[in-house]
Design an enzyme around this catalytic site. Sequence first.
Site, PDB file in Angstrom:
ATOM      1  N   GLY A 152       7.226 -10.742 -27.827  1.00 10.12           N
ATOM      2  CA  GLY A 152       6.352 -10.017 -28.951  1.00 10.12           C
ATOM      3  C   GLY A 152       7.272 -10.711 -29.867  1.00 10.12           C
ATOM      4  N   TRP A 183      -6.331 -36.922 -45.002  1.00 13.33           N
ATOM      5  CA  TRP A 183      -4.936 -36.445 -44.478  1.00 13.33           C
ATOM      6  C   TRP A 183      -3.975 -37.439 -44.590  1.00 13.33           C
ATOM      7  CZ3 TRP A 183      -5.919 -32.459 -42.756  1.00 13.33           C
ATOM      8  CH2 TRP A 183      -7.653 -31.731 -42.623  1.00 13.33           C
ATOM      9  N   ILE A 184      -3.611 -37.530 -45.961  1.00 13.23           N
ATOM     10  CA  ILE A 184      -2.388 -38.768 -46.237  1.00 13.23           C
ATOM     11  C   ILE A 184      -1.156 -38.397 -46.406  1.00 13.23           C
ATOM     12  CG2 ILE A 184      -1.914 -40.948 -47.420  1.00 13.23           C
ATOM     13  CD1 ILE A 184      -4.093 -41.264 -45.445  1.00 13.23           C
ATOM     14  N   GLY A 214     -11.502 -41.194 -38.323  1.00 11.77           N
ATOM     15  CA  GLY A 214     -10.421 -40.627 -37.617  1.00 11.77           C
ATOM     16  C   GLY A 214     -10.078 -41.596 -36.548  1.00 11.77           C
ATOM     17  N   GLU A 238      -1.438 -40.167 -35.532  1.00 12.28           N
ATOM     18  CA  GLU A 238      -0.841 -41.145 -34.431  1.00 12.28           C
ATOM     19  C   GLU A 238      -1.942 -41.330 -33.483  1.00 12.28           C
ATOM     20  OE1 GLU A 238       0.645 -43.005 -37.426  1.00 12.28           O
ATOM     21  OE2 GLU A 238       1.608 -43.663 -35.123  1.00 12.28           O
ATOM     22  N   GLY A 239      -3.265 -41.109 -33.101  1.00  9.73           N
ATOM     23  CA  GLY A 239      -4.749 -40.959 -31.826  1.00  9.73           C
ATOM     24  C   GLY A 239      -3.884 -39.433 -31.633  1.00  9.73           C
TER      25      GLY A 239
HETATM   26  C1  LIG Z   1      -1.242 -33.262 -41.093  1.00  6.67           C
HETATM   27  C2  LIG Z   1      -1.658 -34.452 -40.557  1.00  6.67           C
HETATM   28  C3  LIG Z   1      -1.402 -35.084 -41.437  1.00  6.67           C
HETATM   29  C4  LIG Z   1      -1.697 -36.987 -41.314  1.00  6.67           C
HETATM   30  N1  LIG Z   1      -0.809 -38.013 -41.722  1.00  6.67           N
HETATM   31  C5  LIG Z   1      -1.649 -39.107 -41.833  1.00  6.67           C
HETATM   32  C6  LIG Z   1      -1.570 -40.014 -42.659  1.00  6.67           C
HETATM   33  O1  LIG Z   1      -0.528 -39.943 -42.615  1.00  6.67           O
HETATM   34  N2  LIG Z   1      -2.448 -41.470 -43.079  1.00  6.67           N
HETATM   35  C7  LIG Z   1      -3.539 -41.402 -41.302  1.00  6.67           C
HETATM   36  O2  LIG Z   1      -3.612 -42.597 -41.818  1.00  6.67           O
HETATM   37  N3  LIG Z   1      -3.892 -40.769 -40.931  1.00  6.67           N
HETATM   38  C8  LIG Z   1      -3.164 -39.139 -41.312  1.00  6.67           C
HETATM   39  N4  LIG Z   1      -4.141 -38.297 -40.296  1.00  6.67           N
HETATM   40  C9  LIG Z   1      -4.795 -38.647 -39.606  1.00  6.67           C
HETATM   41  C10 LIG Z   1      -5.026 -38.328 -38.217  1.00  6.67           C
HETATM   42  O3  LIG Z   1      -4.054 -39.570 -37.628  1.00  6.67           O
HETATM   43  C11 LIG Z   1      -6.165 -37.968 -37.783  1.00  6.67           C
HETATM   44  O4  LIG Z   1      -6.506 -36.421 -37.867  1.00  6.67           O
HETATM   45  C12 LIG Z   1      -6.315 -38.491 -36.441  1.00  6.67           C
HETATM   46  O5  LIG Z   1      -5.919 -39.580 -35.449  1.00  6.67           O
HETATM   47  C13 LIG Z   1      -7.823 -37.907 -35.864  1.00  6.67           C
HETATM   48  O6  LIG Z   1      -8.888 -38.286 -36.182  1.00  6.67           O
HETATM   49  P1  LIG Z   1     -10.285 -36.583 -36.598  1.00  6.67           P
HETATM   50  O7  LIG Z   1      -8.603 -36.130 -37.258  1.00  6.67           O
HETATM   51  O8  LIG Z   1     -10.567 -37.866 -37.419  1.00  6.67           O
HETATM   52  O9  LIG Z   1     -10.794 -36.582 -35.626  1.00  6.67           O
HETATM   53  P2  LIG Z   1     -11.652 -37.007 -34.555  1.00  6.67           P
HETATM   54  O10 LIG Z   1     -11.464 -38.318 -34.118  1.00  6.67           O
HETATM   55  O11 LIG Z   1     -13.042 -36.439 -35.742  1.00  6.67           O
HETATM   56  O12 LIG Z   1     -12.063 -36.483 -33.394  1.00  6.67           O
HETATM   57  C14 LIG Z   1     -11.908 -35.029 -33.387  1.00  6.67           C
HETATM   58  C15 LIG Z   1     -11.695 -35.171 -31.568  1.00  6.67           C
HETATM   59  O13 LIG Z   1     -12.908 -36.064 -30.414  1.00  6.67           O
HETATM   60  C16 LIG Z   1     -11.604 -36.463 -29.965  1.00  6.67           C
HETATM   61  N5  LIG Z   1     -12.227 -37.965 -29.712  1.00  6.67           N
HETATM   62  C17 LIG Z   1     -12.598 -38.467 -30.944  1.00  6.67           C
HETATM   63  N6  LIG Z   1     -12.859 -39.782 -30.292  1.00  6.67           N
HETATM   64  C18 LIG Z   1     -12.941 -39.707 -28.747  1.00  6.67           C
HETATM   65  C19 LIG Z   1     -13.389 -40.181 -27.737  1.00  6.67           C
HETATM   66  N7  LIG Z   1     -13.657 -41.178 -28.282  1.00  6.67           N
HETATM   67  N8  LIG Z   1     -13.380 -40.137 -26.455  1.00  6.67           N
HETATM   68  C20 LIG Z   1     -12.539 -38.892 -26.281  1.00  6.67           C
HETATM   69  N9  LIG Z   1     -12.119 -37.955 -27.754  1.00  6.67           N
HETATM   70  C21 LIG Z   1     -12.358 -38.743 -28.844  1.00  6.67           C
HETATM   71  C22 LIG Z   1     -10.117 -35.969 -29.954  1.00  6.67           C
HETATM   72  O14 LIG Z   1      -9.261 -36.450 -29.450  1.00  6.67           O
HETATM   73  C23 LIG Z   1     -10.509 -35.307 -31.153  1.00  6.67           C
HETATM   74  O15 LIG Z   1      -9.829 -34.127 -30.180  1.00  6.67           O
HETATM   75  C24 LIG Z   1      -2.710 -37.340 -40.011  1.00  6.67           C
HETATM   76  C25 LIG Z   1      -3.648 -35.549 -39.876  1.00  6.67           C
HETATM   77  C26 LIG Z   1      -3.111 -34.153 -40.125  1.00  6.67           C
HETATM   78  C27 LIG Z   1      -3.112 -33.410 -39.627  1.00  6.67           C
END
Ligand SMILES: Cc1cc2nc3c(=O)[nH]c(=O)nc-3n(C[C@H](O)[C@H](O)[C@H](O)COP(=O)(O)OP(=O)(O)OC[C@H]3O[C@@H](n4cnc5c(N)ncnc54)[C@H](O)[C@@H]3O)c2cc1C
Lengths: 262, 380
Positions: free
Chosen positions: B339, B155-156, B130, B362-363
């Site tokens: 409430g 999560w697309i 992610g 988006e990050g």
């Molecule tokens: C409803 C929804 C729609 C989405 N739509 C799309 C889409 O259309 N296309 C697409 O490609 N993606 C999409 N995403 C994916 C989204 O961009 C990712 O969920 C997001 O980038 C975080 O990745 P992850 O979920 O794997 O979390 P992780 O990367 O596993 O992160 C878990 C936690 O660890 C923290 N973390 C990770 N690395 C570090 C670091 N180096 N330093 C400090 N903290 C860190 C993060 O901030 C987070 O709090 C979507 C997600 C959701 C929930």
Amino acid sequence: MNIFVCVKQVPDTETKIVPTADAMFIETSSIKWIMNPYDEFAVEQALLIQAAHTGSTVTVLRVGSSKDTEALRTAMAMGADEAFLVEAQDNLDSYSIAKALKAAIAKSGKNPDIILTGKQAIDDDCLQVPQILATMLDIPSVSVVVGYEGSASEATVKREVEGGALEVYGVKLPALIACNKGINTPRYASLPGIMKAKKKPLTTLSLADVGVSDADRRVKYSNFQLPPEKPPGKKFDATDSTKQAGLVKEVVGLLRTEAKVI
Amino acid sequence: MDFSFTPEQLEIRDLAMKFARNEMMTKAAQFDVLAEMPLDILQQAWSLGLVNTCIPTQFGGNGFSAIDSMIITEALAYGCMGMNTAIMANDLALLPIVIGGSDEQKKRFLTPFTESYKIAAFCLTEPGNGSDAGGLKTSIKEDGDDVVINGNKMWITNAGYADLFVLYGTIDPALKHKGITAVVIEKGTAGIEVGKKEDKMGHRCSDTRAVTFNNVRVPKNNILGGLGKGWSIAMKTLDHSRPMVAASAVGGAQCAYDHCVKYAKERVQFNVPIFNHQAIQFMVAEMAMKIEASRLLVHKAAWLLDNHQSNTQLASYAKAFAADSCMQIATDAVQIYGGYGYSKEYPVEKIMRDAKLIQVYEGTSQIQRLVIAKEIFSRS
Ligand SMILES: Cc1cc2nc3c(=O)[nH]c(=O)nc-3n(C[C@H](O)[C@H](O)[C@H](O)COP(=O)(O)OP(=O)(O)OC[C@H]3O[C@@H](n4cnc5c(N)ncnc54)[C@H](O)[C@@H]3O)c2cc1C
């Protein structure tokens, strides 16, 4: 057909209205202007008539200040072809506005086949300009119109009367039709429409150009005040069934003595 | 220096706000419960020109500046953050084509989006990658005139309805960022398997799914910018899309704020409308400050883009600040409603659930800070 629409710019319904310090008008500097909602029905009806009669043009007219030309730009973004603005202060009376509109129509160089307006403006609620204008032009007018069907020379219109009943009129064109809610569903001005509207002609005229002066005024404003705040309503607790009969008597009594409505 | 909108921008905002208020807000709660894509509303938004704001005029778009698109996004998110996600995901997917595509590709892929309402999906995130998007594993292998794609995306947004997928894969994970490649895959291509719709906390009407690509074969002329050019396209996409996501946070926050100002004047406790209590005033003042500051960051990030200046750092400021502010504002909005705020009968509960996602996709807010720190230390 030469279709004309008169539009007014009114304060957004959520605007807080404040009289000016000298109480001669309302404070306009902080107002967000919108097209009078009833005029949106008129613009939409004009566009529907235009679509039904190829080669027709829709010309929008407005009398008012030039600080913001929201209403005209919106009408052109919805699809009207050109616009005329008669630059004037925002506190003209209905007679002067109608006279200015009549002259602006003449200046457009086109003979109107139909003139559309809203049934009233939601700011001063005068309900006069359409009828005065029609009288000046010596053409028939129908107001509170909720249904329109017509050819290039005549129309059948439905108008709403008290109690929700409908009156149906046959009118020979040219005529003035003042539209009410229900006649159609106004379209949104699309974003491409907004972009296109920038290139549509907007002609600005002065009051002198249309031959309107202070001497034309039939109404002079002298003192703008906010309405007094409504006193709070009275509540009667009618949960106890044994006391309900007495309460009814009391309410009827108060309606007679205090509210003086019966 | 000029902070004012042009007359056209005011009109664009008014139209978008009118649409948001009349068509989106009125149905937001209903579609949140149904958890269904509001296709009619999306279609209508498209017909008014509110969707795909990134498409240039040569390919049938409206020629909006980045600032224009921020104005539109803020307004649409004001109406419903979930519906806006469905709309914004189109831009997210089409931007790589705008940024990295050839004229032939732009004509082939973008123009159809201007002729009828079509839906696009952006496929970057994977189950195991992610935040660390550079480590993605989906493979792209050359095979004659084609490439063959294998991998899982997670999560697309828009996946269940997509006419077009823009996918990031790698020609060789060992090449790291230099192996990353962006490719366009059209609906109906054999081997695309769309998973079940995720049951989410917020943005419930938007369609989010896992997508599996099994030996998906597309011609090489669907590759954007060439093999191994995907990472730089992705980074440039983020420069545009992050301010947009931040703009959506501003819209959501503004909506929560407007509800609060109204409610605080209506709700009476201790015999006075609650806005008379200083604790409420402070929360509302805090909201107002944060909304304005977020909006200014969004507009500056967009202004830099429009003026062809680097905006990576500003885009991350805007994304993190607006998202974190939106979350705080939505939380305080529920607090101000008491409430009633916790009930689905009132609008702020949904905004609080919707706000959370803005800190994640988006990050994440953490990743934005990493980007900012990297920019700071690589330039000092
Ligand atoms: C409803 C929804 C729609 C989405 N739509 C799309 C889409 O259309 N296309 C697409 O490609 N993606 C999409 N995403 C994916 C989204 O961009 C990712 O969920 C997001 O980038 C975080 O990745 P992850 O979920 O794997 O979390 P992780 O990367 O596993 O992160 C878990 C936690 O660890 C923290 N973390 C990770 N690395 C570090 C670091 N180096 N330093 C400090 N903290 C860190 C993060 O901030 C987070 O709090 C979507 C997600 C959701 C929930």
